[in-house]
Design a protein around this motif. Sequence first.
Motif, PDB file in Angstrom:
ATOM      1  N   MET A 196     -65.269 -48.890 -15.379  1.00  0.00           N
ATOM      2  CA  MET A 196     -64.116 -49.331 -14.579  1.00  0.00           C
ATOM      3  C   MET A 196     -64.536 -50.327 -13.509  1.00  0.00           C
ATOM      4  O   MET A 196     -63.794 -51.262 -13.208  1.00  0.00           O
ATOM      5  N   ASP A 197     -65.738 -50.146 -12.943  1.00  0.00           N
ATOM      6  CA  ASP A 197     -66.204 -51.075 -11.917  1.00  0.00           C
ATOM      7  C   ASP A 197     -66.672 -52.400 -12.520  1.00  0.00           C
ATOM      8  O   ASP A 197     -66.575 -53.445 -11.860  1.00  0.00           O
ATOM      9  N   GLU A 198     -67.174 -52.365 -13.742  1.00  0.00           N
ATOM     10  CA  GLU A 198     -67.671 -53.573 -14.408  1.00  0.00           C
ATOM     11  C   GLU A 198     -66.999 -53.697 -15.776  1.00  0.00           C
ATOM     12  O   GLU A 198     -67.580 -53.332 -16.819  1.00  0.00           O
ATOM     13  N   PRO A 199     -65.770 -54.194 -15.824  1.00  0.00           N
ATOM     14  CA  PRO A 199     -65.006 -54.247 -17.094  1.00  0.00           C
ATOM     15  C   PRO A 199     -65.694 -55.075 -18.178  1.00  0.00           C
ATOM     16  O   PRO A 199     -65.420 -54.858 -19.372  1.00  0.00           O
ATOM     17  N   GLN A 200     -66.578 -56.000 -17.806  1.00  0.00           N
ATOM     18  CA  GLN A 200     -67.234 -56.818 -18.836  1.00  0.00           C
ATOM     19  C   GLN A 200     -68.112 -55.987 -19.760  1.00  0.00           C
ATOM     20  O   GLN A 200     -68.431 -56.425 -20.880  1.00  0.00           O
ATOM     21  N   ARG A 201     -68.474 -54.794 -19.347  1.00  0.00           N
ATOM     22  CA  ARG A 201     -69.271 -53.921 -20.205  1.00  0.00           C
ATOM     23  C   ARG A 201     -68.469 -53.364 -21.372  1.00  0.00           C
ATOM     24  O   ARG A 201     -69.052 -52.921 -22.382  1.00  0.00           O
ATOM     25  N   LYS A 202     -67.155 -53.372 -21.288  1.00  0.00           N
ATOM     26  CA  LYS A 202     -66.331 -52.793 -22.355  1.00  0.00           C
ATOM     27  C   LYS A 202     -66.489 -53.559 -23.659  1.00  0.00           C
ATOM     28  O   LYS A 202     -66.411 -52.975 -24.748  1.00  0.00           O
ATOM     29  N   ALA A 203     -66.735 -54.853 -23.571  1.00  0.00           N
ATOM     30  CA  ALA A 203     -66.903 -55.644 -24.803  1.00  0.00           C
ATOM     31  C   ALA A 203     -68.149 -55.186 -25.561  1.00  0.00           C
ATOM     32  O   ALA A 203     -68.122 -55.057 -26.799  1.00  0.00           O
ATOM     33  N   ASP A 204     -69.244 -54.887 -24.841  1.00  0.00           N
ATOM     34  CA  ASP A 204     -70.450 -54.407 -25.509  1.00  0.00           C
ATOM     35  C   ASP A 204     -70.224 -53.030 -26.128  1.00  0.00           C
ATOM     36  O   ASP A 204     -70.718 -52.736 -27.225  1.00  0.00           O
ATOM     37  N   VAL A 205     -69.445 -52.194 -25.440  1.00  0.00           N
ATOM     38  CA  VAL A 205     -69.138 -50.873 -25.989  1.00  0.00           C
ATOM     39  C   VAL A 205     -68.319 -51.008 -27.264  1.00  0.00           C
ATOM     40  O   VAL A 205     -68.557 -50.319 -28.268  1.00  0.00           O
ATOM     41  N   TRP A 206     -67.351 -51.917 -27.250  1.00  0.00           N
ATOM     42  CA  TRP A 206     -66.493 -52.106 -28.417  1.00  0.00           C
ATOM     43  C   TRP A 206     -67.303 -52.605 -29.621  1.00  0.00           C
ATOM     44  O   TRP A 206     -67.124 -52.122 -30.744  1.00  0.00           O
ATOM     45  N   ARG A 207     -68.201 -53.548 -29.417  1.00  0.00           N
ATOM     46  CA  ARG A 207     -69.016 -54.076 -30.517  1.00  0.00           C
ATOM     47  C   ARG A 207     -69.915 -52.978 -31.100  1.00  0.00           C
ATOM     48  O   ARG A 207     -70.076 -52.871 -32.319  1.00  0.00           O
ATOM     49  N   ALA A 208     -70.511 -52.142 -30.231  1.00  0.00           N
ATOM     50  CA  ALA A 208     -71.341 -51.049 -30.734  1.00  0.00           C
ATOM     51  C   ALA A 208     -70.501 -50.001 -31.445  1.00  0.00           C
ATOM     52  O   ALA A 208     -70.929 -49.437 -32.465  1.00  0.00           O
ATOM     53  N   MET A 209     -69.278 -49.755 -30.952  1.00  0.00           N
ATOM     54  CA  MET A 209     -68.411 -48.747 -31.560  1.00  0.00           C
ATOM     55  C   MET A 209     -68.022 -49.150 -32.982  1.00  0.00           C
ATOM     56  O   MET A 209     -67.955 -48.302 -33.885  1.00  0.00           O
ATOM     57  N   ARG A 210     -67.764 -50.423 -33.210  1.00  0.00           N
ATOM     58  CA  ARG A 210     -67.346 -50.882 -34.536  1.00  0.00           C
ATOM     59  C   ARG A 210     -68.445 -50.627 -35.566  1.00  0.00           C
ATOM     60  O   ARG A 210     -68.153 -50.363 -36.739  1.00  0.00           O
ATOM     61  N   LYS A 211     -69.711 -50.693 -35.165  1.00  0.00           N
ATOM     62  CA  LYS A 211     -70.804 -50.442 -36.094  1.00  0.00           C
ATOM     63  C   LYS A 211     -70.966 -48.955 -36.416  1.00  0.00           C
ATOM     64  O   LYS A 211     -71.519 -48.592 -37.455  1.00  0.00           O
ATOM     65  N   LEU A 212     -70.476 -48.096 -35.520  1.00  0.00           N
ATOM     66  CA  LEU A 212     -70.699 -46.657 -35.685  1.00  0.00           C
ATOM     67  C   LEU A 212     -69.478 -45.906 -36.196  1.00  0.00           C
ATOM     68  O   LEU A 212     -69.583 -44.706 -36.489  1.00  0.00           O
TER      69      LEU A 212
END
Length: 271
Positions: free
Chosen positions: A246-262
């Motif tokens: 929530m403090d650093e929303p730019q991290r959500k894009a990295d989470v989304w890319r990793a989630m798609r692989k898993l």
Amino acid sequence: MLNEPRRRAYLTAMQVVSWLPRTELPFAAPSRPELLAPLPVFEDAAVEEVRSAGVSQVSQTPAASSPAPVARTVERPKIEIPRPSATVKPTVAKADKDEDAAPAVAKAPVVPPPRFALQLLRAGKCLLLVELATGEPFQSRDPSYLLLKDMLRAAGLPDSPQIIGEPVRWPLLVRGQMNQGPEAARDFVQGFLYARTEEEPCTCLWLIGLPAVRFAGEADAESYNLEFQVEGLGSAWALPGLELLMDEPQRKADVWRAMRKLMGRWKSVNE
């Protein structure tokens, strides 16, 4: 001057059995005949001549008088009486020196116990170990809990996860002698997860927040968005904490890319 009894007492204390005076001694007893016997043969001829001259000169002196002084070229060895104080002091000084020279034993630094609170949840075939930033359980309207529900929907998992047990809080005791360092915390958290996975296996363990990654997965922040194996727990996925997302929303894009692989890990099981 010493009289004869005192003189002999001193000689006895010095362990001197046979002796010849270098000068005339007042109040001295007559010389004993056995003391005037020939001396043993020495290798040094000069010494032998001097001692023979001394013996002959003493033999010419009347028995009632004191023996005449004898010239000696060889210095008699000095006999030192051992003194207890002389041997004790060096020993004590040496002991003190050895104690000073001994290296000081370095004490292990005291590591303060880590402080964290973790909540375990189940969503489908996945277990989620989530950091509680405030230390309090999730509330239905908490922003961090709403973000977690959004992440579960994006992952294709039920967005109403089941809360399993009470939060895991560390340290366990405020006071006491029990070891509550990092290693003890890791063993406790992993033991707690082992018991839950034995009750019902999971296909992937989400570790959300640095305390969950560190004490359950034995990893650090460098492992965010990566999948790795944890002995006894299987596949684990490390994610940043909800408050950090929530403090650093730019991290959500990295989470989304990793989630798609898993996603394939849990979607095939749920279907």
